[in-house]
Design a protein around this motif. Sequence first.
Motif: not given
Length: 371
Positions: A109-124
Motif C-alpha cells: 500500500a502506497g508503494q510505487p507499484l501498489d498492487a491495489s492500483r496496478y495489475y502486476i504480471i510475473l511470468p516464468d
Amino acid sequence: MNPMKFRVPIRRPRAGWLIGALALCLGGLVPVPLRADSPRPTEGDFVLRDFRFASGETMPELRIHHRTLGTPRRGPRGTVENAVLILHGTTGSGANFIRPEFSGELFGAGQPLDASRYYIILPDGIGHGGSSKPSDGLHARFPRYGYRDMIAAQHRLLTEGLKVDHLRLVMGTSMGGMHTWLWGQEYPGFMDALLPLASLPAQISGRNRVWRRIVADAIRRDPAWQGGEYRSQPPSLQTAAEMLLFMGGNPADRQREAPTREQADRVIDAYVARTTRTADANDILYAVESSADYDPAPGLGRIRAPLTAINFEDDLINPPELGILEREIRRVPKGRAVLVPRSERTHGHGTHTLAAVWKDHLVRLLDESRP
C-alpha cells in the motif's frame, strides 16, 4: 544522455542473504518470509497451442506459468491501463520477485507499484520455473529457444491468456532487463514505459560470453551428461553452480562473507549443495545458451516509450568501464541511463533485486511517462 550517479540511503541486508539472492537468481533462492500484510500473488498456467520457435521447431502445447497481483483496469477507450510486466533473470522465475527486498519495497500500500492500483504480471520464461522446460521430460529434445521466443510467448500470454492489450510498464532484471530492451523494439506501441535493470543493449560478448561458455562447455563435455539423457545429475552441474555464484556478487561482499579459506569453502559448498538439490543441468544449459539471439542494438531507434536503464558500478557481468550503455543509450529517442555507484549498500549484479536502491528512479519514470 549521460549516465547519472546517485547515492541512495538504504538499510543494509543481512549478510547471510547474499549467498542465495545475489547469485543470478538461480532457481532455489533462500526462503525469506513476507510480512503478514504483504500482497499475495495468484498463480496460473496458460497453454500456448502449436507454438513455433524461431528455429522452426514447434510444440503442440507450451505451458507458461505466471503469477499476478491486483486487478486489470480498463480506461475510457477500453484498453487496459494499469498492467505491469516484470521479467526475471537467467535460471530464475517470477517467484524471485515475491521477496521483502523486491515486493516488500514495491507492491504494498502506497508503494510505487501498489498492487491495489496496478495489475502486476510475473511470468516464468520458457525453460524456467513452472513453465515448459527440458527437465519436464523432453530433455535435450526440447526445442532450442532464444530470447525472442521468450518474449513472443510473453506477448501471447498477455494478449491471449490474460486479455491485456497494453502495459503501463515493462521492467526486468538481468535476462529480464535484456528482454525489456527487446520488448521496446518488438512491440513499440504496447507500453508506456520501460525499465531494464542490470543489462546492456548489446550482444553477449567479452567476459559475459566467457562465463556462459564455461557453464555450457562444462555440461556438454561431461561424459555423464550423456547427450542430455542422464538419469542422475552430471557432476558438471556443480561447475555451473559455482560459476553462477562467482558472477552474482561483488568482490567486497565475497570477502566480508568469507574472509578465510575455510569460510570461503563453506560458502561455496553450502551454495552448491542447495543448488544441486533443485536445479537441472539441461535447464541451466538451455538457459545460458538462450541468449545466442540477443542483439538489440540494431533496433534501439525503434523504441518509442520512455526508457530508464539502471546499472550498477560493481556489476561483474555488466561493468561500466565497457562504456556500452553510455554509448548506446544515445540511440534511444527517450532513453536515460542511471549508474548506481558501488557502496556497502550495493551487491554486484544482484542489486537488481534490492528495490530500495533504485526505486526512486522507477517513481520518476512513472511520473514522466504518465499517459
